[in-house]
Enzyme design. Sequence first.
Site, PDB file in Angstrom:
ATOM      1  N   HIS A  25       0.852  -1.189   0.000  1.00  0.00           N
ATOM      2  CA  HIS A  25       0.000   0.000   0.000  1.00  0.00           C
ATOM      3  C   HIS A  25       0.890   1.243   0.000  1.00  0.00           C
ATOM      4  O   HIS A  25       2.002   1.213   0.532  1.00  0.00           O
ATOM      5  CB  HIS A  25      -0.908  -0.017   1.235  1.00  0.00           C
ATOM      6  CG  HIS A  25      -1.938   1.063   1.201  1.00  0.00           C
ATOM      7  ND1 HIS A  25      -1.674   2.355   1.586  1.00  0.00           N
ATOM      8  CD2 HIS A  25      -3.229   1.055   0.789  1.00  0.00           C
ATOM      9  CE1 HIS A  25      -2.775   3.093   1.426  1.00  0.00           C
ATOM     10  NE2 HIS A  25      -3.731   2.323   0.938  1.00  0.00           N
ATOM     11  N   GLU A  37      -3.726   2.826  -7.178  1.00  0.00           N
ATOM     12  CA  GLU A  37      -4.143   4.007  -6.408  1.00  0.00           C
ATOM     13  C   GLU A  37      -3.130   5.137  -6.586  1.00  0.00           C
ATOM     14  O   GLU A  37      -2.004   5.029  -6.085  1.00  0.00           O
ATOM     15  CB  GLU A  37      -4.194   3.678  -4.913  1.00  0.00           C
ATOM     16  CG  GLU A  37      -5.160   2.601  -4.522  1.00  0.00           C
ATOM     17  CD  GLU A  37      -5.459   2.638  -3.018  1.00  0.00           C
ATOM     18  OE1 GLU A  37      -6.628   2.596  -2.692  1.00  0.00           O
ATOM     19  OE2 GLU A  37      -4.513   2.726  -2.201  1.00  0.00           O
TER      20      GLU A  37
HETATM   21  O1  G3P Z   1      -6.452   1.694   0.672  1.00  0.00           O
HETATM   22  C1  G3P Z   1      -7.419   2.575   0.280  1.00  0.00           C
HETATM   23  C2  G3P Z   1      -6.929   3.928   0.179  1.00  0.00           C
HETATM   24  O2  G3P Z   1      -5.599   4.174   0.177  1.00  0.00           O
HETATM   25  C3  G3P Z   1      -7.779   4.936  -0.452  1.00  0.00           C
HETATM   26  O3  G3P Z   1      -8.082   5.774   0.587  1.00  0.00           O
HETATM   27  O4  G3P Z   1      -9.421   7.361   1.788  1.00  0.00           O
HETATM   28  O5  G3P Z   1      -8.887   7.735  -0.618  1.00  0.00           O
HETATM   29  O6  G3P Z   1     -10.499   5.962   0.022  1.00  0.00           O
HETATM   30  P1  G3P Z   1      -9.294   6.759   0.425  1.00  0.00           P
END
Ligand code: G3P
Length: 225
Positions: free
Chosen positions: A97, A145
């Site tokens: 992550h 992400e």
């Molecule tokens: O692991 C999920 C994350 O990093 C995304 O976070 O708060 O943007 O949904 P968020």
Amino acid sequence: MSGDISPLIVLNLKTYENATGYEAEKMALRLQETAEEYNVALTVAAQAADIYRIKEEVPQLTVYAQHIDPYSYGAYTGYITAESILNAGADGTLLNHSERKIDHGILAETINVAQDKGLDVIACADSVLEAEQIAHFGPDYIAVEPPELIGGDVSVTTRPELIIDSVETVRKVDERITVLVGAGVKTYEDVTKAMELKTAGVLLASGITKAENPVEAFKGLIGVK
Ligand code: G3P
């Protein structure tokens, strides 16, 4: 779930206060009840110390660790082993992550160790390039992400080209890997867009964990009132 999409929703509890310990257990129970009511696949990524209590309270919920290390039984003080989270009842683990990056050599080794022990792996990637590199390690899922959108109000789905590229790139390396996207995901529109772009679902955190009412936020996310 309204409509005909059936996304996988992976909720990362991170170390938020209202998603730690007893609160994690209660949140997991309420969300799983809602997921079952609307027939949605929910996975929760919990702190290692909370896995056992969540599984005791909600055995049917799929629970992942947020990180593990590639070591087994022995003199490895402070590390999180695959065996320990399996004993706690975990079904899988997140790895790499953005808030817990791993050197790629160690990541490849950890993916092997986890899968050998029967754990599913969601490996996170912060770009299409990293998704391609990690695809060669053969995780079950890759969650893309963009770090700069994590925790904010702009959804990754505002970058459709990134999602399309990620799905195509990963598929070219290994079509068995399932692609998820995350960062800033908060609404049903974000989820449907992610599905339209051929991902299998979303990885999110703050949209639910920081909501005033996490169950209502979850319902909004899956398109029910
Ligand atoms: O692991 C999920 C994350 O990093 C995304 O976070 O708060 O943007 O949904 P968020």
